[in-house]
Scaffold this motif. Structure first.
Motif, PDB file in Angstrom:
ATOM      1  N   SER A   7       0.841  -1.195   0.000  1.00  0.00           N
ATOM      2  CA  SER A   7       0.000   0.000   0.000  1.00  0.00           C
ATOM      3  C   SER A   7       0.872   1.240   0.000  1.00  0.00           C
ATOM      4  O   SER A   7       2.087   1.152   0.217  1.00  0.00           O
ATOM      5  CB  SER A   7      -0.930   0.006   1.216  1.00  0.00           C
ATOM      6  N   GLY A   8       0.250   2.380  -0.235  1.00  0.00           N
ATOM      7  CA  GLY A   8       0.957   3.648  -0.140  1.00  0.00           C
ATOM      8  C   GLY A   8       1.292   4.312  -1.457  1.00  0.00           C
ATOM      9  O   GLY A   8       1.823   5.423  -1.478  1.00  0.00           O
ATOM     10  N   GLN A  13       4.121  14.417  -8.105  1.00  0.00           N
ATOM     11  CA  GLN A  13       4.957  15.152  -9.048  1.00  0.00           C
ATOM     12  C   GLN A  13       6.422  14.817  -8.837  1.00  0.00           C
ATOM     13  O   GLN A  13       6.832  14.427  -7.721  1.00  0.00           O
ATOM     14  CB  GLN A  13       4.748  16.650  -8.868  1.00  0.00           C
ATOM     15  N   ALA A  14       7.189  14.965  -9.869  1.00  0.00           N
ATOM     16  CA  ALA A  14       8.628  14.737  -9.762  1.00  0.00           C
ATOM     17  C   ALA A  14       9.200  15.612  -8.645  1.00  0.00           C
ATOM     18  O   ALA A  14       8.829  16.776  -8.504  1.00  0.00           O
ATOM     19  CB  ALA A  14       9.305  15.060 -11.086  1.00  0.00           C
ATOM     20  N   GLY A  15      10.058  14.992  -7.842  1.00  0.00           N
ATOM     21  CA  GLY A  15      10.622  15.673  -6.690  1.00  0.00           C
ATOM     22  C   GLY A  15       9.882  15.403  -5.403  1.00  0.00           C
ATOM     23  O   GLY A  15      10.379  15.726  -4.322  1.00  0.00           O
ATOM     24  N   GLY A  16       8.714  14.793  -5.519  1.00  0.00           N
ATOM     25  CA  GLY A  16       7.906  14.491  -4.360  1.00  0.00           C
ATOM     26  C   GLY A  16       8.325  13.208  -3.653  1.00  0.00           C
ATOM     27  O   GLY A  16       9.320  12.569  -4.029  1.00  0.00           O
ATOM     28  N   SER A  17       7.537  12.833  -2.651  1.00  0.00           N
ATOM     29  CA  SER A  17       7.855  11.667  -1.825  1.00  0.00           C
ATOM     30  C   SER A  17       6.629  10.790  -1.629  1.00  0.00           C
ATOM     31  O   SER A  17       5.493  11.269  -1.665  1.00  0.00           O
ATOM     32  CB  SER A  17       8.365  12.115  -0.445  1.00  0.00           C
ATOM     33  N   LEU A  18       6.893   9.523  -1.425  1.00  0.00           N
ATOM     34  CA  LEU A  18       5.868   8.557  -1.044  1.00  0.00           C
ATOM     35  C   LEU A  18       6.485   7.556  -0.084  1.00  0.00           C
ATOM     36  O   LEU A  18       7.695   7.297  -0.145  1.00  0.00           O
ATOM     37  CB  LEU A  18       5.326   7.805  -2.266  1.00  0.00           C
ATOM     38  N   ARG A  19       5.636   6.978   0.739  1.00  0.00           N
ATOM     39  CA  ARG A  19       6.085   5.915   1.634  1.00  0.00           C
ATOM     40  C   ARG A  19       5.230   4.687   1.386  1.00  0.00           C
ATOM     41  O   ARG A  19       4.013   4.719   1.605  1.00  0.00           O
ATOM     42  CB  ARG A  19       5.974   6.322   3.095  1.00  0.00           C
TER      43      ARG A  19
END
Length: 115
Positions: A7-8, A13-19
């Motif tokens: 999940s997650g 957008q480019a430069g962003g973050s996800l976990r």
């Protein structure tokens, strides 16, 4: 039987973050080397990050310095923190043991990075 649920994912957008999170059932999780795999559109699934039971981590060159894999054995969960995301990081992300077991592949979680 082990089940892995990722999940997650999402659109960023480019430069962003996800976990990303990978929740595992089964008592053998804490003694299993785990990895995150990525399948980009039209490409084969490849290992991008791994974590040993000791906590030692390894990364493919393209994500070094941007991705961090971690695990919480008490929660039977593996995480992938993804920072400075690039368009090339787009794809489905799966967790599995190393070496991967065909019985363990889950549905994955989709990550889409826009420019």
């Amino acid at each position: 039987q082990v089940q892995l649920v990722e999940s997650g994912g999402g659109l960023v957008q480019a430069g962003g973050s996800l976990r990303l999170s990978c929740a595992a059932s089964g008592s053998a999780f804490s003694i299993t080397t785990m990895g995150w795999y990525r399948q980009a559109p039209g490409k084969q699934r490849v290992l991008v990050a791994s974590i040993l039971t000791s906590g030692t981590t390894n990364y493919v060159d393209s994500v070094k310095g941007r991705f961090t894999i971690s695990r919480d054995n008490a929660k039977n969960t593996v995480y992938l923190q993804m920072n400075s995301l690039k368009v090339d990081d787009t794809g489905f992300y799966y967790c599995n043991r190393i070496p991967p077991s065909n019985n363990y592949w889950g549905q994955g979680t989709q990550v889409t990075v826009s420019s």
